[in-house]
Scaffold this active site. Structure first.
Site, PDB file in Angstrom:
ATOM      1  N   HIS A 112      43.991  42.613  37.939  1.00 29.26           N
ATOM      2  CA  HIS A 112      43.991  43.191  36.593  1.00 29.26           C
ATOM      3  C   HIS A 112      43.536  42.137  35.580  1.00 29.26           C
ATOM      4  CE1 HIS A 112      47.133  45.387  38.899  1.00 29.26           C
ATOM      5  NE2 HIS A 112      46.593  46.432  38.312  1.00 29.26           N
ATOM      6  N   ASP A 123      43.889  37.471  39.426  1.00 27.69           N
ATOM      7  CA  ASP A 123      44.649  38.712  39.531  1.00 27.69           C
ATOM      8  C   ASP A 123      43.682  39.884  39.446  1.00 27.69           C
ATOM      9  OD1 ASP A 123      47.813  39.613  38.914  1.00 27.69           O
ATOM     10  OD2 ASP A 123      46.307  41.070  38.260  1.00 27.69           O
ATOM     11  N   ASP A 180      47.144  40.642  43.951  1.00 32.60           N
ATOM     12  CA  ASP A 180      47.062  42.096  44.051  1.00 32.60           C
ATOM     13  C   ASP A 180      45.644  42.622  44.239  1.00 32.60           C
ATOM     14  OD1 ASP A 180      46.599  41.134  41.511  1.00 32.60           O
ATOM     15  OD2 ASP A 180      47.956  42.513  40.491  1.00 32.60           O
ATOM     16  N   HIS A 228      49.533  39.469  30.990  1.00 30.03           N
ATOM     17  CA  HIS A 228      49.307  40.615  30.098  1.00 30.03           C
ATOM     18  C   HIS A 228      49.999  40.451  28.738  1.00 30.03           C
ATOM     19  CE1 HIS A 228      47.196  42.898  33.058  1.00 30.03           C
ATOM     20  NE2 HIS A 228      48.230  43.008  33.872  1.00 30.03           N
TER      21      HIS A 228
END
Length: 341
Positions: free
Chosen positions: A192, A190, A279, A153
């Site tokens: 996200h 991931d 995740d 991120h």
């Protein structure tokens, strides 16, 4: 094209110091993530070394898969700070350093720091670069960097989403500059979207960024729509695959077979980095994707197949998310074992 069918060596690169990045007692990106991974790989027989966390208590149910052999466990070393500037702006790096000195919080409260966080974030970058160094020594090598804080991120000029520096993006630039690699692919599974990695390479045609993640209309950080494909000469070198809530193993396998693998075949990468977030697991509390432990083995094997064709069998994998400790530990074991021959 070079093809390599066997693995001459495989390593996990980590450090007990990664628990020193203290995010507080209730934060999901917590030190116990490293303790859980360390315990899982030991119980699975992947590494054989003194346990740095003997007092950590966790049980893995269902039982962990057992490795057919022990692999190398290597200690992460700090990166030269000059490598941070391969991706990040000088003001951003200075802001992170000052925030850590003052135990401040970055990005509107979800990226806490402590006085040790800057040093540990540089160590996490070093773990990624150490994985590159190990893998690039000879064909067939593969490495998993079990480091925190994660990185995908972190944008060029902004830390966010639990991430201080972008480990995968810096690793890609390191491969290009240290090893004269022209084409690097980063595949991010991931749950996200890796907005930071996309930000680093949106106008670059030498790095292909592929992210498969939950639909950004319902999940942080709200980017990663399929119409986001890059800019200028980088147009077409970003591939976002947004998965509906509730997607499971079969949906991901189909996306790999029909979108991800064909894109990689077209790009023909010379080096492959995996942003390995765990995740999207059904047990993870931060999203709504329903992957099983099996999915991480499946995705890894498909990417290893690509590396065998285009990248001398070499794979560099870097830890991103994964917040349910038991699912994280089991999934990492399946991921690492899937990198074995």
């Amino acid at each position: 094209m070079n093809y390599h069918s066997g693995v001459s060596s495989i390593a996990i690169i980590s450090s007990p110091r990664f628990v020193e990045h203290d995010t507080g007692p209730s934060h999901p990106e917590r030190p116990d993530r490293i303790r859980a991974i360390d315990r899982a790989v030991r119980l699975a027989g992947l590494v054989d070394a003194p346990d740095p966390f003997p007092d950590f208590q966790i049980e893995f149910r269902p039982s962990l898969a057992k490795s057919p052999r022990t692999i190398l466990g290597l200690d992460a070393q700090p990166a030269a700070e000059s490598w941070l500037t391969a991706v990040h702006t000088a003001p951003m790096i200075e802001k992170v350093k000052r925030a850590c000195e003052h135990h401040a919080v970055l990005d509107q409260s979800d990226t806490p720091t402590c006085p040790a966080s800057y040093e540990i974030a540089v160590l996490a970058v070093g773990s990624a670069l150490g994985a590159c160094d190990f893998v690039m020594q000879e064909p067939g090598r593969r490495a998993f960097s079990a480091a925190r804080p994660p990185g995908h991120h972190a944008e060029m000029a902004r830390s966010m989403g639990f991430c201080l520096f972008n480990n995968a993006a810096i690793a890609a630039r390191y491969l290009q500059r240290q090893f004269a690699i022209e084409r690097v692919a980063i595949v991010d599974f991931d749950v996200h979207h890796g907005n930071g990695t996309q930000d680093c390479f949106e106008d670059d045609n030498t790095v292909l960024y592929i992210s498969i993640h939950e639909d950004p209309r319902v999940l942080y950080p709200g980017s990663g729509h399929e119409y986001e494909v890059g800019h200028d000469i980088g147009r077409g070198y970003t591939l976002n695959i947004a998965m509906p809530p509730g997607s499971g193993d079969d949906h991901y396998a189909r996306a790999f077979d029909t979108k991800i693998i064909p894109k990689l075949d077209h790009f023909r990468p010379q080096a492959l980095i995996i942003s390995a977030g765990f995740d999207a697991h059904a047990d993870d509390p931060l999203a709504h994707i329903e992957l099983s432990d099996d999915a991480y083995e499946m995705m890894t094997k498909k990417l290893v197949g690509v590396a065998n064709v285009y990248c001398n069998g070499q794979v560099i994998s870097l830890l991103e998310g994964g917040y349910e400790l038991r699912a994280l530990g089991r999934s990492v074991v399946r991921h690492v074992m899937a990198m074995m021959p």
